[in-house]
Motif scaffolding. Structure first.
Motif, PDB file in Angstrom:
ATOM      1  N   GLN A  76      -5.595  11.077  -2.122  1.00 54.96           N
ATOM      2  CA  GLN A  76      -6.065   9.193  -2.219  1.00 54.96           C
ATOM      3  C   GLN A  76      -5.508   8.748  -1.167  1.00 54.96           C
ATOM      4  O   GLN A  76      -5.771   7.011  -0.584  1.00 54.96           O
ATOM      5  CB  GLN A  76      -4.569   8.777  -2.921  1.00 54.96           C
ATOM      6  CG  GLN A  76      -4.479   9.076  -3.886  1.00 54.96           C
ATOM      7  CD  GLN A  76      -3.558   9.922  -5.154  1.00 54.96           C
ATOM      8  OE1 GLN A  76      -2.506   8.466  -4.756  1.00 54.96           O
ATOM      9  NE2 GLN A  76      -3.190  10.522  -6.213  1.00 54.96           N
ATOM     10  N   VAL A  77      -5.346   9.465   0.025  1.00 53.36           N
ATOM     11  CA  VAL A  77      -4.336   8.321   1.389  1.00 53.36           C
ATOM     12  C   VAL A  77      -5.321   7.827   2.351  1.00 53.36           C
ATOM     13  O   VAL A  77      -6.930   7.930   2.155  1.00 53.36           O
ATOM     14  CB  VAL A  77      -4.203   9.016   2.525  1.00 53.36           C
ATOM     15  CG1 VAL A  77      -3.332   8.947   3.756  1.00 53.36           C
ATOM     16  CG2 VAL A  77      -2.850  10.138   1.851  1.00 53.36           C
ATOM     17  N   GLU A  78      -5.470   6.819   2.430  1.00 55.77           N
ATOM     18  CA  GLU A  78      -6.196   5.569   2.823  1.00 55.77           C
ATOM     19  C   GLU A  78      -5.372   5.298   4.780  1.00 55.77           C
ATOM     20  O   GLU A  78      -6.067   5.150   5.802  1.00 55.77           O
ATOM     21  CB  GLU A  78      -6.254   4.949   2.666  1.00 55.77           C
ATOM     22  CG  GLU A  78      -7.528   4.839   1.670  1.00 55.77           C
ATOM     23  CD  GLU A  78      -7.551   3.206   0.666  1.00 55.77           C
ATOM     24  OE1 GLU A  78      -7.732   3.637  -1.037  1.00 55.77           O
ATOM     25  OE2 GLU A  78      -7.080   2.020   1.119  1.00 55.77           O
ATOM     26  N   ALA A  79      -3.892   5.581   4.973  1.00 59.56           N
ATOM     27  CA  ALA A  79      -3.417   5.435   6.110  1.00 59.56           C
ATOM     28  C   ALA A  79      -4.090   6.371   6.778  1.00 59.56           C
ATOM     29  O   ALA A  79      -3.129   7.184   7.307  1.00 59.56           O
ATOM     30  CB  ALA A  79      -2.175   5.127   6.177  1.00 59.56           C
ATOM     31  N   LEU A 128       2.400   1.559  -3.466  1.00 53.99           N
ATOM     32  CA  LEU A 128       1.891   2.064  -4.360  1.00 53.99           C
ATOM     33  C   LEU A 128       1.639   3.382  -4.378  1.00 53.99           C
ATOM     34  O   LEU A 128       1.510   3.814  -5.241  1.00 53.99           O
ATOM     35  CB  LEU A 128       0.958   0.463  -4.265  1.00 53.99           C
ATOM     36  CG  LEU A 128      -0.332   1.392  -6.370  1.00 53.99           C
ATOM     37  CD1 LEU A 128       0.752   1.109  -7.207  1.00 53.99           C
ATOM     38  CD2 LEU A 128      -1.372   0.035  -5.720  1.00 53.99           C
ATOM     39  N   GLY A 129       1.349   3.718  -3.280  1.00 54.91           N
ATOM     40  CA  GLY A 129       1.053   5.523  -2.690  1.00 54.91           C
ATOM     41  C   GLY A 129       1.923   5.864  -3.201  1.00 54.91           C
ATOM     42  O   GLY A 129       2.259   7.613  -4.139  1.00 54.91           O
ATOM     43  N   LEU A 130       3.002   5.829  -2.808  1.00 52.99           N
ATOM     44  CA  LEU A 130       4.522   6.504  -3.161  1.00 52.99           C
ATOM     45  C   LEU A 130       5.327   6.618  -4.925  1.00 52.99           C
ATOM     46  O   LEU A 130       5.051   7.583  -5.188  1.00 52.99           O
ATOM     47  CB  LEU A 130       5.817   6.115  -2.015  1.00 52.99           C
ATOM     48  CG  LEU A 130       7.216   6.759  -3.200  1.00 52.99           C
ATOM     49  CD1 LEU A 130       6.961   8.073  -2.314  1.00 52.99           C
ATOM     50  CD2 LEU A 130       8.242   6.195  -2.133  1.00 52.99           C
ATOM     51  N   GLY A 148       0.866  -1.122   0.495  1.00 56.25           N
ATOM     52  CA  GLY A 148      -0.313  -0.069  -0.039  1.00 56.25           C
ATOM     53  C   GLY A 148       1.015   1.300  -0.076  1.00 56.25           C
ATOM     54  O   GLY A 148       0.975   1.925  -1.144  1.00 56.25           O
ATOM     55  N   PRO A 149       2.059   1.401   0.654  1.00 50.34           N
ATOM     56  CA  PRO A 149       2.292   2.460   0.856  1.00 50.34           C
ATOM     57  C   PRO A 149       3.478   2.669  -0.081  1.00 50.34           C
ATOM     58  O   PRO A 149       4.003   3.349  -0.961  1.00 50.34           O
ATOM     59  CB  PRO A 149       3.400   1.930   1.828  1.00 50.34           C
ATOM     60  CG  PRO A 149       2.790   1.572   3.244  1.00 50.34           C
ATOM     61  CD  PRO A 149       1.977   0.872   2.447  1.00 50.34           C
ATOM     62  N   VAL A 187       1.638  13.693   9.589  1.00 55.99           N
ATOM     63  CA  VAL A 187       2.175  13.775   8.798  1.00 55.99           C
ATOM     64  C   VAL A 187       1.292  15.397   8.014  1.00 55.99           C
ATOM     65  O   VAL A 187       2.723  16.301   8.461  1.00 55.99           O
ATOM     66  CB  VAL A 187       2.715  12.688   7.846  1.00 55.99           C
ATOM     67  CG1 VAL A 187       3.033  13.548   6.265  1.00 55.99           C
ATOM     68  CG2 VAL A 187       3.411  11.119   7.981  1.00 55.99           C
ATOM     69  N   TYR A 245       0.081  18.804  -2.859  1.00 52.85           N
ATOM     70  CA  TYR A 245       0.430  18.212  -1.431  1.00 52.85           C
ATOM     71  C   TYR A 245      -2.096  17.633  -1.180  1.00 52.85           C
ATOM     72  O   TYR A 245      -1.414  16.126  -1.140  1.00 52.85           O
ATOM     73  CB  TYR A 245       0.757  18.341  -0.492  1.00 52.85           C
ATOM     74  CG  TYR A 245       0.730  17.085   0.622  1.00 52.85           C
ATOM     75  CD1 TYR A 245       1.287  16.149   0.004  1.00 52.85           C
ATOM     76  CD2 TYR A 245      -0.005  17.394   1.682  1.00 52.85           C
ATOM     77  CE1 TYR A 245       2.285  15.281   1.277  1.00 52.85           C
ATOM     78  CE2 TYR A 245       0.341  16.605   2.636  1.00 52.85           C
ATOM     79  CZ  TYR A 245       0.844  15.502   2.852  1.00 52.85           C
ATOM     80  OH  TYR A 245       0.938  14.700   3.116  1.00 52.85           O
ATOM     81  N   VAL A 282      -1.965  14.827  -2.807  1.00 58.04           N
ATOM     82  CA  VAL A 282      -2.028  13.393  -3.056  1.00 58.04           C
ATOM     83  C   VAL A 282      -2.300  12.739  -1.638  1.00 58.04           C
ATOM     84  O   VAL A 282      -2.846  11.554  -2.235  1.00 58.04           O
ATOM     85  CB  VAL A 282      -0.416  13.380  -2.695  1.00 58.04           C
ATOM     86  CG1 VAL A 282       0.392  12.418  -1.024  1.00 58.04           C
ATOM     87  CG2 VAL A 282       0.604  14.160  -3.882  1.00 58.04           C
ATOM     88  N   GLU A 321      -1.773   8.335  10.263  1.00 58.45           N
ATOM     89  CA  GLU A 321      -0.156   8.203   9.677  1.00 58.45           C
ATOM     90  C   GLU A 321      -0.433   9.676   8.519  1.00 58.45           C
ATOM     91  O   GLU A 321       0.094  10.944   9.087  1.00 58.45           O
ATOM     92  CB  GLU A 321       0.238   6.843   8.937  1.00 58.45           C
ATOM     93  CG  GLU A 321       1.405   7.656   8.305  1.00 58.45           C
ATOM     94  CD  GLU A 321       2.815   7.595   9.565  1.00 58.45           C
ATOM     95  OE1 GLU A 321       2.215   7.871  10.520  1.00 58.45           O
ATOM     96  OE2 GLU A 321       3.495   7.572   9.433  1.00 58.45           O
ATOM     97  N   ARG A 322      -1.671   9.480   7.476  1.00 55.00           N
ATOM     98  CA  ARG A 322      -1.590  10.541   6.976  1.00 55.00           C
ATOM     99  C   ARG A 322      -2.111  12.357   7.690  1.00 55.00           C
ATOM    100  O   ARG A 322      -1.305  13.074   7.382  1.00 55.00           O
ATOM    101  CB  ARG A 322      -2.792  10.667   6.383  1.00 55.00           C
ATOM    102  CG  ARG A 322      -3.018  11.920   5.695  1.00 55.00           C
ATOM    103  CD  ARG A 322      -4.681  11.777   4.555  1.00 55.00           C
ATOM    104  NE  ARG A 322      -5.632  11.818   5.579  1.00 55.00           N
ATOM    105  CZ  ARG A 322      -6.817  11.060   5.146  1.00 55.00           C
ATOM    106  NH1 ARG A 322      -7.391  10.661   4.162  1.00 55.00           N
ATOM    107  NH2 ARG A 322      -7.585  10.760   6.459  1.00 55.00           N
TER     108      ARG A 322
END
Lengths: 252, 194
Positions: free
Chosen positions: B126-129, B44-46, B41-42, B136, B120, B123, B132-133
């Protein structure tokens, strides 16, 4: 063109934002600068948090594809059993290579049993060459690792990157390029110190290592910069062509 | 699903990524399958944030995970966490792909990259974490504008510092130092240790 202290490049390094030449120079510096290596570890972990924060759900089919591919993919041997040292810049690699070349020559000579005189001489020549190469690469590493190492970069007409790292304390400079095209047949790349507009020869680039780090021959002295020209094989006493690049040494 | 999987953290039961990687190093395909679950997941996201193109991104993700499999025997936990190692590989590959596209003369793509605003937020859409998101994002807000843009343009867009300097019209040396002090501030805010 830009100048900066090598050890302030930690951030750009972990973000993969450096030019290849600078990257190589920085990695050479890293080997000998434990505080820089520690900062790199911390900043790399920080950057990875930015990556984790961007996580998305991968499509299910991707997993099957990856698992299918690893099933037939061989793994690398663990570190230590590898041919060369696990990390480090071109200098460290050069060192490992020259040891390897030396060992291979000596082993080949020994394999013949009752070693003929010419074979022994050949082995000694090889040893001498290997030792000279090793001394050069140690000098390269020493310049990159110098506490007063400063660098400047510029792009060559071919689009290749070039970087010079200067240590005034050691009175030495290292030139790094990546993507430098092969010199035309019968020609060679020659390095020069720029003594206030007068070019002083600083050695030829070995065609075999044109993409690597080269120690400039002779002391930096009062030179304000360096240049690179294409000269007839064997080199010239004075430049016979316009420089491909001129790099000013960063002020101390 | 209210808590984000923070990878490498103590939240999940069973072996963590570090331990799994040690098993992968010995050729354990079952362990690799679990590494995949934690890291894909991380990764692919990156990769997608840098490359944008979904098909190319999946290709690069496959290459990255293959490299993880191949080089797991060389992973050294004393140099950093397993997730840092994997994401560093992923970022390097994504950036190499972007730059080689540029070198191949893909000027159009490059121009498009430089025209795009940092985004940003785009980006993070799309984040699902979640957790953590949020953390950050909060910490990124403690950076100066120039620090934040220097760091995110290089990291999420794969730009070299030269391109960042061009885009933001600031001197090259300034960008380099902003990348460093931006990351240092981020490190302190996130409480990262290595």
């Amino acid at each position: 063109m830009t100048a900066a202290d090598l050890h302030t490049l930690t951030g750009a390094y972990v973000l993969h934002a450096l030019e290849p030449g600078e990257r190589a120079a920085f990695e050479g510096h890293l080997d000998a600068c434990p505080p820089c290596a520690q900062e790199v570890r911390e900043l790399a972990a920080t950057a990875a948090r930015l990556g984790s924060a961007a996580a998305v759900s991968p499509p299910p089919a991707l997993k099957e594809q990856v698992l299918r591919r690893i099933a037939t993919e061989r793994q690398d041997p663990p570190r230590g059993r590898a041919r060369s040292r696990p990390s480090g810049g071109g200098g460290a690699r050069g060192r490992a290579m020259s040891r390897f070349a030396l060992a291979a020559c000596l082993a080949a000579a020994a394999a013949f049993g009752g070693v003929a005189a010419w074979q022994q001489r050949a082995a000694q020549d090889a040893r001498g060459r290997a030792e000279a190469a090793e001394q050069r690469s140690q000098a390269v590493v020493a310049v990159l690792a110098a506490p007063d190492a400063k660098l400047a970069t510029a792009r060559l007409p071919s689009g290749a990157n070039s970087t010079v790292v200067v240590s005034r304390g050691q009175d030495k400079a290292v030139f790094l390029t990546s993507g430098l095209p092969k010199a035309p047949r019968g020609m060679v790349y020659q390095l020069w110190y720029d003594d206030g507009g007068t070019m002083r020869g600083a050695g030829l680039m070995d065609p075999a290592t044109e993409s690597d780090a080269v120690l400039l021959a002779g002391p930096v002295g009062a030179a304000s910069g360096m240049g690179l020209t294409v000269e007839p094989a064997g080199g010239s006493a004075h430049p016979t062509s316009d420089p491909l690049v001129l790099l000013s040494f960063p002020a101390t | 699903m209210k808590e984000a999987v923070f990878i490498g953290g103590p939240s999940s039961a069973g072996p963590d990524l570090q331990e799994l990687l040690a098993l992968v190093a010995r050729g354990d395909q079952e362990a690799f399958s679990r590494v995949y679950d934690l890291a894909s997941g991380p990764v692919l996201g990156l990769v997608r944030s840098v490359l944008r193109d979904p098909a190319q991104s999946e290709e690069v993700v496959q290459e990255v995970l293959l490299e993880v499999w191949r080089t797991a025997p060389r992973f050294r936990s004393d140099r950093g966490s397993a997730m840092t190692w994997i994401l560093t590989l992923a970022h390097r590959r994504a950036v190499d792909r972007v730059r080689s596209a540029q070198a191949a003369g893909d000027r159009e793509r490059r121009a498009a990259l430089l025209e795009r605003t940092p985004a940003y937020d785009e980006v993070t859409e799309q984040v699902e974490a979640g957790l953590e998101r949020e953390q950050v994002r909060r910490c990124l807000r403690t950076l100066t504008e120039l620090q934040r843009q220097s760091v995110t343009l290089a990291y999420y867009r794969g730009l070299a510092y030269r391109e960042v300097a061009e885009l933001l019209s600031v001197p090259l040396g300034t960008v380099k130092t902003r990348m460093r002090d931006g990351l240092i501030r981020l490190r302190d805010c996130l409480g990262v240790s290595a």
